[in-house]
Design a protein around this motif. Sequence first.
Motif, PDB file in Angstrom:
ATOM      1  N   GLU A  17       0.830  -1.214   0.000  1.00  0.00           N
ATOM      2  CA  GLU A  17       0.000   0.000   0.000  1.00  0.00           C
ATOM      3  C   GLU A  17       0.861   1.259   0.000  1.00  0.00           C
ATOM      4  O   GLU A  17       0.458   2.299  -0.477  1.00  0.00           O
ATOM      5  CB  GLU A  17      -0.925   0.008   1.218  1.00  0.00           C
ATOM      6  CG  GLU A  17      -2.059  -0.995   1.082  1.00  0.00           C
ATOM      7  CD  GLU A  17      -2.969  -0.986   2.293  1.00  0.00           C
ATOM      8  OE1 GLU A  17      -3.326   0.092   2.765  1.00  0.00           O
ATOM      9  OE2 GLU A  17      -3.294  -2.097   2.766  1.00  0.00           O
ATOM     10  N   TYR A  18       2.046   1.153   0.590  1.00  0.00           N
ATOM     11  CA  TYR A  18       3.014   2.255   0.565  1.00  0.00           C
ATOM     12  C   TYR A  18       4.212   1.808  -0.265  1.00  0.00           C
ATOM     13  O   TYR A  18       4.500   0.606  -0.372  1.00  0.00           O
ATOM     14  CB  TYR A  18       3.464   2.600   1.993  1.00  0.00           C
ATOM     15  CG  TYR A  18       2.556   3.584   2.720  1.00  0.00           C
ATOM     16  CD1 TYR A  18       1.401   4.091   2.131  1.00  0.00           C
ATOM     17  CD2 TYR A  18       2.880   4.016   4.007  1.00  0.00           C
ATOM     18  CE1 TYR A  18       0.588   4.992   2.811  1.00  0.00           C
ATOM     19  CE2 TYR A  18       2.064   4.922   4.693  1.00  0.00           C
ATOM     20  CZ  TYR A  18       0.920   5.397   4.085  1.00  0.00           C
ATOM     21  OH  TYR A  18       0.120   6.289   4.754  1.00  0.00           O
ATOM     22  N   PHE A  19       4.926   2.796  -0.789  1.00  0.00           N
ATOM     23  CA  PHE A  19       6.083   2.496  -1.636  1.00  0.00           C
ATOM     24  C   PHE A  19       7.346   3.106  -1.034  1.00  0.00           C
ATOM     25  O   PHE A  19       7.310   3.697   0.041  1.00  0.00           O
ATOM     26  CB  PHE A  19       5.816   2.985  -3.061  1.00  0.00           C
ATOM     27  CG  PHE A  19       4.593   2.338  -3.648  1.00  0.00           C
ATOM     28  CD1 PHE A  19       4.654   1.046  -4.172  1.00  0.00           C
ATOM     29  CD2 PHE A  19       3.362   2.978  -3.610  1.00  0.00           C
ATOM     30  CE1 PHE A  19       3.516   0.420  -4.668  1.00  0.00           C
ATOM     31  CE2 PHE A  19       2.216   2.368  -4.115  1.00  0.00           C
ATOM     32  CZ  PHE A  19       2.295   1.080  -4.639  1.00  0.00           C
ATOM     33  N   LEU A  20       8.457   2.978  -1.763  1.00  0.00           N
ATOM     34  CA  LEU A  20       9.730   3.482  -1.254  1.00  0.00           C
ATOM     35  C   LEU A  20       9.641   4.971  -0.916  1.00  0.00           C
ATOM     36  O   LEU A  20      10.232   5.434   0.065  1.00  0.00           O
ATOM     37  CB  LEU A  20      10.837   3.219  -2.281  1.00  0.00           C
ATOM     38  CG  LEU A  20      12.263   3.386  -1.796  1.00  0.00           C
ATOM     39  CD1 LEU A  20      12.545   2.520  -0.577  1.00  0.00           C
ATOM     40  CD2 LEU A  20      13.238   3.034  -2.908  1.00  0.00           C
ATOM     41  N   SER A  21       8.866   5.715  -1.722  1.00  0.00           N
ATOM     42  CA  SER A  21       8.754   7.163  -1.463  1.00  0.00           C
ATOM     43  C   SER A  21       8.184   7.429  -0.061  1.00  0.00           C
ATOM     44  O   SER A  21       8.605   8.363   0.622  1.00  0.00           O
ATOM     45  CB  SER A  21       7.892   7.833  -2.530  1.00  0.00           C
ATOM     46  OG  SER A  21       6.667   7.161  -2.624  1.00  0.00           O
ATOM     47  N   GLU A  22       7.255   6.581   0.393  1.00  0.00           N
ATOM     48  CA  GLU A  22       6.694   6.770   1.734  1.00  0.00           C
ATOM     49  C   GLU A  22       7.732   6.396   2.809  1.00  0.00           C
ATOM     50  O   GLU A  22       7.811   7.038   3.846  1.00  0.00           O
ATOM     51  CB  GLU A  22       5.423   5.927   1.935  1.00  0.00           C
ATOM     52  CG  GLU A  22       4.162   6.612   1.444  1.00  0.00           C
ATOM     53  CD  GLU A  22       3.852   6.294  -0.002  1.00  0.00           C
ATOM     54  OE1 GLU A  22       4.567   5.447  -0.586  1.00  0.00           O
ATOM     55  OE2 GLU A  22       2.901   6.887  -0.549  1.00  0.00           O
TER      56      GLU A  22
ATOM     57  N   ILE B 170      10.904   6.749   2.521  1.00  0.00           N
ATOM     58  CA  ILE B 170      11.850   7.872   2.554  1.00  0.00           C
ATOM     59  C   ILE B 170      11.220   9.051   3.318  1.00  0.00           C
ATOM     60  O   ILE B 170      11.851   9.650   4.196  1.00  0.00           O
ATOM     61  CB  ILE B 170      12.267   8.291   1.128  1.00  0.00           C
ATOM     62  CG1 ILE B 170      13.067   7.149   0.475  1.00  0.00           C
ATOM     63  CG2 ILE B 170      13.092   9.578   1.140  1.00  0.00           C
ATOM     64  CD1 ILE B 170      13.330   7.314  -1.009  1.00  0.00           C
ATOM     65  N   ALA B 171       9.959   9.350   3.002  1.00  0.00           N
ATOM     66  CA  ALA B 171       9.283  10.474   3.669  1.00  0.00           C
ATOM     67  C   ALA B 171       9.183  10.222   5.173  1.00  0.00           C
ATOM     68  O   ALA B 171       9.398  11.127   5.991  1.00  0.00           O
ATOM     69  CB  ALA B 171       7.897  10.670   3.068  1.00  0.00           C
TER      70      ALA B 171
ATOM     71  N   MET C  56      10.770  12.474   8.138  1.00  0.00           N
ATOM     72  CA  MET C  56       9.914  13.020   9.182  1.00  0.00           C
ATOM     73  C   MET C  56      10.480  12.669  10.572  1.00  0.00           C
ATOM     74  O   MET C  56      10.556  13.508  11.459  1.00  0.00           O
ATOM     75  CB  MET C  56       8.503  12.422   9.019  1.00  0.00           C
ATOM     76  CG  MET C  56       7.426  13.284   9.559  1.00  0.00           C
ATOM     77  SD  MET C  56       5.756  12.890   8.985  1.00  0.00           S
ATOM     78  CE  MET C  56       5.709  11.271   8.372  1.00  0.00           C
ATOM     79  N   PHE C  57      10.890  11.405  10.715  1.00  0.00           N
ATOM     80  CA  PHE C  57      11.424  10.959  12.011  1.00  0.00           C
ATOM     81  C   PHE C  57      12.715  11.712  12.322  1.00  0.00           C
ATOM     82  O   PHE C  57      12.935  12.193  13.439  1.00  0.00           O
ATOM     83  CB  PHE C  57      11.662   9.445  12.000  1.00  0.00           C
ATOM     84  CG  PHE C  57      11.591   8.794  13.365  1.00  0.00           C
ATOM     85  CD1 PHE C  57      12.017   9.463  14.506  1.00  0.00           C
ATOM     86  CD2 PHE C  57      11.090   7.508  13.521  1.00  0.00           C
ATOM     87  CE1 PHE C  57      11.956   8.868  15.754  1.00  0.00           C
ATOM     88  CE2 PHE C  57      11.019   6.902  14.765  1.00  0.00           C
ATOM     89  CZ  PHE C  57      11.461   7.582  15.880  1.00  0.00           C
TER      90      PHE C  57
END
Length: 209
Positions: A53-58, A60-61, A65-66
């Motif tokens: 449901e999520y990909f590498l871009s998520e 990375i984001a 954020m962390f």
Amino acid sequence: MREQLLKSFVDMDEQEAVRIARELVDTDGGAVAVLDTCKEAMEEVGRLFEAGEYFLSELIAAGDMFNQIMEFTLPKLQGDEVTSIGTMVLGTVQGDVHNIGKDIFKVMAEASGINVIDIGIDVPHEKFVEAIKEHKPELVGMCCLITLGVDSMKRTIEVIREAGLRDDIKIIIGGGRVSQAVMEHVGADAWADDAARGVRLSKELLGKE
Ligand code: B12
């Protein structure tokens, strides 16, 4: 407020997550609560990634954020100067670039009096050996979040043994891929998948607990 932080983090609402974290961090026990909640959110992001449901871009984001939240959260965990109880060389093993958990563990270990020499991420086996020769630590900490990192830890420990340094140090492994079985497989002395347990075991290995 923790629930809101968890939700906005998992939903990738960076502005809102950072805003709530800033508010929460100044409350009592806030820094630990922020880090625990973000860790929980990261686990959910990982699950969504695994589920497609999520990909590498998520990923990375979420990492960005962390890291952003850690910038104002970790300094809150740094206590006053404490007497040193020992030295640890710490790094994420070769092939693995995850830094967030290592950085949290580092600050918590330092706050308990361990002098941490951070040698970074994706650390070649030989660099651990060089750092042990240079800093003569009692402890070596290895972080690993991906399955490939397990073999890398095993090899790093072999290289340390081949250099004749294994008997001089205790090794603790940490990160998402570690367990009792992994510890035995790679030949380490202790393992921890959360920073607080890691600090407690490190102190035990130093004979300080
Ligand atoms: C953010 C993230 C990334 C970011 C990292 C950003 C950064 N700056 O670190 C980026 C986008 C770079 C990334 C890349 C990849 N990732 Co990634 N990533 C994650 C994610 C979502 C969160 C990791 C994290 O920071 N967790 C939060 C921290 C606080 O937790 P922690 O690391 O466990 O640390 C705690 C404890 O373990 C302990 N601790 C940590 N270190 C140490 C050390 C010692 C000595 C001790 C005692 C304790 C200790 O203290 C910490 C605080 O309590 C995880 C999901 C997950 N469930 O872990 C996937 C995950 C680790 N990634 C995964 C994958 C597959 C990848 C990629 C291969 C993706 C790809 N196709 O390219 C690459 C690998 C790159 C590489 N060569 O390393 C998989 C690994 C699966 C596997 N079994 O191998 C996971 C599990 C996601 C999933 N469920 O599929 N990733």
